[in-house]
Design an enzyme around this catalytic site. Structure first.
Site, PDB file in Angstrom:
ATOM      1  N   VAL A 181       0.858  -1.179   0.000  1.00  0.00           N
ATOM      2  CA  VAL A 181       0.000   0.000   0.000  1.00  0.00           C
ATOM      3  C   VAL A 181       0.894   1.227   0.000  1.00  0.00           C
ATOM      4  O   VAL A 181       1.938   1.251   0.666  1.00  0.00           O
ATOM      5  CB  VAL A 181      -0.927   0.022   1.233  1.00  0.00           C
ATOM      6  CG1 VAL A 181      -1.750   1.311   1.269  1.00  0.00           C
ATOM      7  CG2 VAL A 181      -1.841  -1.191   1.237  1.00  0.00           C
ATOM      8  N   CYS A 182       0.503   2.254  -0.757  1.00  0.00           N
ATOM      9  CA  CYS A 182       1.205   3.531  -0.770  1.00  0.00           C
ATOM     10  C   CYS A 182       2.675   3.323  -1.165  1.00  0.00           C
ATOM     11  O   CYS A 182       2.972   2.554  -2.078  1.00  0.00           O
ATOM     12  CB  CYS A 182       1.045   4.213   0.592  1.00  0.00           C
ATOM     13  SG  CYS A 182       1.411   5.979   0.625  1.00  0.00           S
ATOM     14  N   THR A 183       3.609   3.957  -0.483  1.00  0.00           N
ATOM     15  CA  THR A 183       5.023   3.843  -0.834  1.00  0.00           C
ATOM     16  C   THR A 183       5.630   2.507  -0.398  1.00  0.00           C
ATOM     17  O   THR A 183       6.816   2.278  -0.609  1.00  0.00           O
ATOM     18  CB  THR A 183       5.835   5.001  -0.238  1.00  0.00           C
ATOM     19  OG1 THR A 183       5.574   5.096   1.163  1.00  0.00           O
ATOM     20  CG2 THR A 183       5.481   6.312  -0.914  1.00  0.00           C
ATOM     21  N   GLY A 238      -2.676   2.353  -4.173  1.00  0.00           N
ATOM     22  CA  GLY A 238      -2.166   3.717  -4.226  1.00  0.00           C
ATOM     23  C   GLY A 238      -1.985   4.285  -2.829  1.00  0.00           C
ATOM     24  O   GLY A 238      -1.723   3.561  -1.875  1.00  0.00           O
TER      25      GLY A 238
END
Length: 236
Positions: free
Chosen positions: A104-106, A154
């Protein structure tokens, strides 16, 4: 796999993780049914999050050599995790046998630094998405991206959508809809400012200033890590 096959889910836990990257998907995936979930860190000590509270690991790297689902969150601590060889070694180890390798995310940058997204389409937080290309991944501007057994979400709140999509892939759409209803996931944000395409210019400027304050030089550090990864790969 059978719809009710037992599953083990491991979330990587590291200092300055964005807790919602982890706790949002964890809340949903805990409702897969016949599933056990662990928060895995280098040591058993509580791990601080970027929300100023700590999470307590349920297992250490040494305790947990394999899992069915690996999920890697992101946050301001991502760069330090990418530079920590013990963390990358554990991620590689469990990913080798996992049915699903996710982020998730970075967190996708951690997977990329571990060499696990080369040639894969992947999502990331919008402000760091293009950095995936530095590691040989294919950045995709989508909220949830499936590419074989890699599933990436994202930025931050996309982790909820990611977890529902993964739930559907594993237990079926009917079960995912039941989980969504049980959590009353019916978003209606008060502002239309969740994307750089729609945010006001001054809001974007404030965001970039915040990143410069709390994670100065982050992009340059990620690029340097990518260059080291490429050099090691070239060296055989």
């Amino acid at each position: 796999m059978p719809d009710d096959a037992p599953l083990h889910i491991a979330f990587l836990l590291f200092p300055d993780v964005t807790q919602l990257d982890l706790t949002g998907p964890a809340q949903i995936l805990s409702r897969l049914g016949n599933a056990r979930l662990d928060l895995v860190a280098k040591t058993p000590d509580p791990v601080r999050t970027d929300a100023q509270f700590s999470l307590t690991p349920t297992a250490t790297f040494a305790d947990l050599p394999r899992t069915d689902i690996l999920c890697v969150p992101g946050g301001f601590g991502t760069v330090a995790a990418m530079e920590d060889e013990a963390t990358l070694a554990w991620v590689r180890q469990v990913a080798a046998e996992a049915q699903w390798v996710t982020s998730v995310c970075t967190g996708s940058l951690i997977l990329a630094a571990a060499g696990l997204l080369t040639g894969y389409r992947a999502a990331c937080h919008w402000a760091s998405r293009e950095q995936l290309g530095w590691f040989g991944a294919v950045p995709v501007a989508e909220r949830v991206v499936f590419d074989r057994n890699r599933v990436t979400g994202g930025g931050v709140t996309a982790g909820i959508d990611f977890a529902l999509a993964l739930t559907a892939a594993i237990r079926g759409e009917a079960h995912a809809k039941l989980v969504q209803l049980s959590l009353e996931y019916d978003p209606a944000p008060p502002y239309d400012s969740g994307s750089p395409a729609r945010a006001e210019p001054e809001t974007l400027a404030r965001y970039h200033a915040m990143v410069d304050e709390f994670a100065p030089g982050r992009a340059e550090k990620v690029r340097a890590i990518a260059e080291r990864v490429a050099e090691r790969g070239a060296g055989g």
